[in-house]
Design an enzyme around this catalytic site. Structure first.
Site, PDB file in Angstrom:
ATOM      1  N   ASP A 220       0.787  -1.280   0.089  1.00 57.31           N
ATOM      2  CA  ASP A 220       0.005   0.065  -0.144  1.00 57.31           C
ATOM      3  C   ASP A 220       1.001   1.319  -0.115  1.00 57.31           C
ATOM      4  OD1 ASP A 220      -2.771   0.989   0.365  1.00 57.31           O
ATOM      5  OD2 ASP A 220      -1.838   1.708   2.140  1.00 57.31           O
ATOM      6  N   GLU A 285       1.536  -0.681  -5.037  1.00 56.90           N
ATOM      7  CA  GLU A 285       0.580   0.529  -5.513  1.00 56.90           C
ATOM      8  C   GLU A 285       1.487   1.559  -5.478  1.00 56.90           C
ATOM      9  OE1 GLU A 285      -2.874   3.090  -3.925  1.00 56.90           O
ATOM     10  OE2 GLU A 285      -1.561   2.318  -2.619  1.00 56.90           O
TER      11      GLU A 285
HETATM   12  C1  GLC Z   1      -4.254   2.995  -0.608  1.00 54.57           C
HETATM   13  C2  GLC Z   1      -5.453   2.226  -0.692  1.00 54.57           C
HETATM   14  C3  GLC Z   1      -6.594   3.023  -0.132  1.00 54.57           C
HETATM   15  C4  GLC Z   1      -6.361   3.745   1.363  1.00 54.57           C
HETATM   16  C5  GLC Z   1      -4.943   4.560   1.127  1.00 54.57           C
HETATM   17  C6  GLC Z   1      -4.425   4.690   2.440  1.00 54.57           C
HETATM   18  O1  GLC Z   1      -4.286   4.050  -1.539  1.00 54.57           O
HETATM   19  O2  GLC Z   1      -5.687   1.537  -1.876  1.00 54.57           O
HETATM   20  O3  GLC Z   1      -7.915   2.522  -0.086  1.00 54.57           O
HETATM   21  O4  GLC Z   1      -7.279   4.549   1.413  1.00 54.57           O
HETATM   22  O5  GLC Z   1      -3.923   3.682   0.520  1.00 54.57           O
HETATM   23  O6  GLC Z   1      -3.720   3.440   3.095  1.00 54.57           O
END
Ligand code: GLC
Ligand code: CA
Length: 552
Positions: A220, A285
């Site tokens: 994340d 991500e």
């Molecule tokens: C990422 C996740 C999202 C979350 C954010 C903070 O972007 O995909 O859902 O709100 O991180 O952890």
């Protein structure tokens, strides 16, 4: 053309877990938003036992792996992306024993399990943050987070101009006068990744889940952990310009994202992943200014994959898709890892709705899926896209739970509505029989979209996904790294490319031209998102649709 009712592959036809190190290179990964997938204990909230019971559905769908969104102990301010204990399961979702039972069953069915790791921030209920609050300014406990004194008279102004992704300043002031950084909600304080204890802790968390058998991690905010030294200003803010800093995400430089030193973290993690058998992987991500900078997260000494969000962001036009595909393929050639394609996830409006708010949205979404699944590399599906679910746009405000909603008016709840499994009435079998609870309400029209309603129904989106995934699994030209993409000459608005392997050529054609497109000469149709039509002994691909053809 295949019959619409696909025979699921027998479990024995699948690669058993741990047999193939490179499984992730062409894997189709199904994202389970645990809270909204299946509820086993009738409290209206999806859970790990619900996932376990539905594993045969996912095996029959034909995916290779699941990515589970965070199920760890959490006050659930951000749907579990605010973790209070990285080594336990939140009671809402079950227990560690439920996790063990779920992963054992998944592996027995030939499905791999990827879990979500949230290293950029903890929950404010995490024992470290609680200790930091108690210990006060200047304490060693505060060093694990990013505490700072404010600016201006009496330190009344935040330490810099950084903004939260969820809106408003990225700093919150404590009663003792100090401020702490949170790039997301105030309940998600950012960790200080220059601190050795933070690094050691997450290396241990990785091992904890690897020991429990997970096949990989989705990282994340993988671009966020390191902040520029000195925490320099961005130089503009919503207050001064009306322009939100988050608009630069994936487009420009921000001192709190994509700093070079973040790569040191992944270089330390990779040997840990590699020290376990069976091909344990990690997918980032990550948002970076350019595809080149994104590619730096991938490689034999860092992470295995990074989502291609440019593909997700492409508009419904042949030029737009062609451009992002070509860029992604060029980058993947440089890093030696295939692209990681994605059309929807739990943060983005569902692609059915993005591509149009009428029936053309679903048509286009189905075509985009065939496009994605024919490309070399790995593909991530988001739960419910195989049912053609649209975004739910009319949720009552008081039911919305996305913390961003109160700060910006933007909400991600519309793609998080529980999955319709069967029956005529909401929540359509989300919970056990007779249970009518679901944490978000499903629309009254979703009975026709349920898994039961679409199973075996000719032309249904579910059967289209099953067909496409079965062909993808079996066809040599769609295997990992098989055949380069060769673009074919077409009329304007039509995308056509071939991949060849083992004496067969597979051609994918997508028609975004506004009229029917001739598709003769590509061979026999294998699967199509809309029925092909006949013309003078030849065939036409209808508008806003896609098909795969095979020539031997
Ligand atoms: C990422 C996740 C999202 C979350 C954010 C903070 O972007 O995909 O859902 O709100 O991180 O952890
Ligand atoms: Ca439950």
């Amino acid at each position: 053309m295949t019959a619409s009712h696909a025979t699921p592959p027998a479990a024995s036809d699948r690669t058993p877990p741990n047999a193939d190190h490179d499984w992730w290179r062409s894997a189709v990964v199904y994202q389970v938003y645990v809270r909204s997938f299946a509820d086993a204990n009738a409290d209206g909230i999806g859970d790990l036992e619900g996932v376990r019971r539905r594993l045969p559905y996912l095996r029959d769908l034909g995916v290779d792996a699941l990515w589970l969104t965070p199920f760890y102990t959490s006050p659930m301010v951000d749907g579990g992306y605010d973790v209070a204990d990285y080594r336990d399961v939140d009671p809402l979702f079950g227990t560690l024993a439920d996790f063990d039972a779920m992963i054992a069953d998944a592996h027995a069915l030939g499905l791999r399990i990827i879990v979500d790791l949230v290293p950029n921030h903890t929950s404010d209920r995490h024992p470290w943050f609680q200790a930091a609050l108690t210990a006060g300014p200047g304490s060693a406990e505060r060093e694990r987070y990013l505490f700072a004194d404010g600016r201006g008279e009496g330190g009344k102004l935040p330490p810099n101009d950084w903004e939260s992704i969820f809106g408003g300043p990225a700093w919150t002031r404590l009663p003792d006068g100090q401020w702490y950084l949170h790039l997301f909600d105030p309940a998600q304080p950012d960790l200080n990744w220059r601190h050795p204890e933070v690094r050691a802790e997450f290396e241990d968390v990785l091992r904890f889940w690897l020991d429990r058998g997970v096949d990989g991690f989705r990282i994340d905010v993988a671009h966020g952990m390191i902040k520029a030294e000195g925490l320099p200003d961005v130089g503009f803010s919503t207050l001064t310009t009306g322009r939100r800093q988050v608009e630069l995400l994936g487009k420009g430089r921000l001192p709190y994202f994509d700093q070079d030193e973040v790569h040191d973290i992944y270089r330390a993690w990779r040997p840990i992943l590699d020290s376990y058998p069976g091909g344990r992987m990690a997918v980032a991500e990550a948002w970076a200014e350019t595809p080149q900078r994104l590619a730096r997260y991938i490689g034999p000494d860092e992470l295995h994959q990074a989502f291609s969000f440019d593909f997700l962001d492409a508009t419904w036009s042949a030029e737009s898709f062609r451009k992002v595909i070509d860029t992604a393929l060029a980058e993947s050639a440089i890093v030696g890892a295939p692209t990681t394609w994605v059309l929807s996830n739990h943060d983005k409006q569902r692609h059915v709705t993005r591509y149009g708010d009428g029936p053309e949205g679903l048509r286009r979404a189905r075509a985009a899926t065939l496009l994605m699944l024919a490309l070399p590399g790995s593909a991530y599906l988001y739960q419910g896209e195989e049912l053609g679910l649209p975004e739910v746009l009319d949720l009552p405000d008081e039911l919305r739970q996305d913390p961003a909603f109160r700060r910006t008016g933007e909400s991600r709840d519309g793609c998080r509505v529980p999955i319709p499994w069967n029956g005529e009435l909401p929540p359509y079998g989300f919970g056990p029989q007779g249970c009518d609870l679901s944490w978000l309400p499903a629309p009254a029209t979703w009975g026709a979209l349920s898994v039961a309603a679409q199973t075996g129904a000719p032309g249904s989106t579910l059967e289209l996904y099953r067909d496409a995934l079965r062909i993808r699994r079996a066809h040599p030209a769609l295997a990992a790294d098989a055949g380069d993409v060769t673009w074919l000459e077409t009329g304007p608005g039509v995308l056509a490319f071939s991949r060849a392997a083992a004496g067969t050529v597979l051609t994918c054609v997508v028609n975004i031209s506004g009229g029917p497109a001739p598709v003769d000469g590509y061979g026999d149709p294998l699967v199509a998102s809309e029925p092909l039509t006949a013309r003078d002994g030849g065939r036409l691909l209808p508008v806003d649709s896609a098909a795969w053809f095979e020539r031997r």
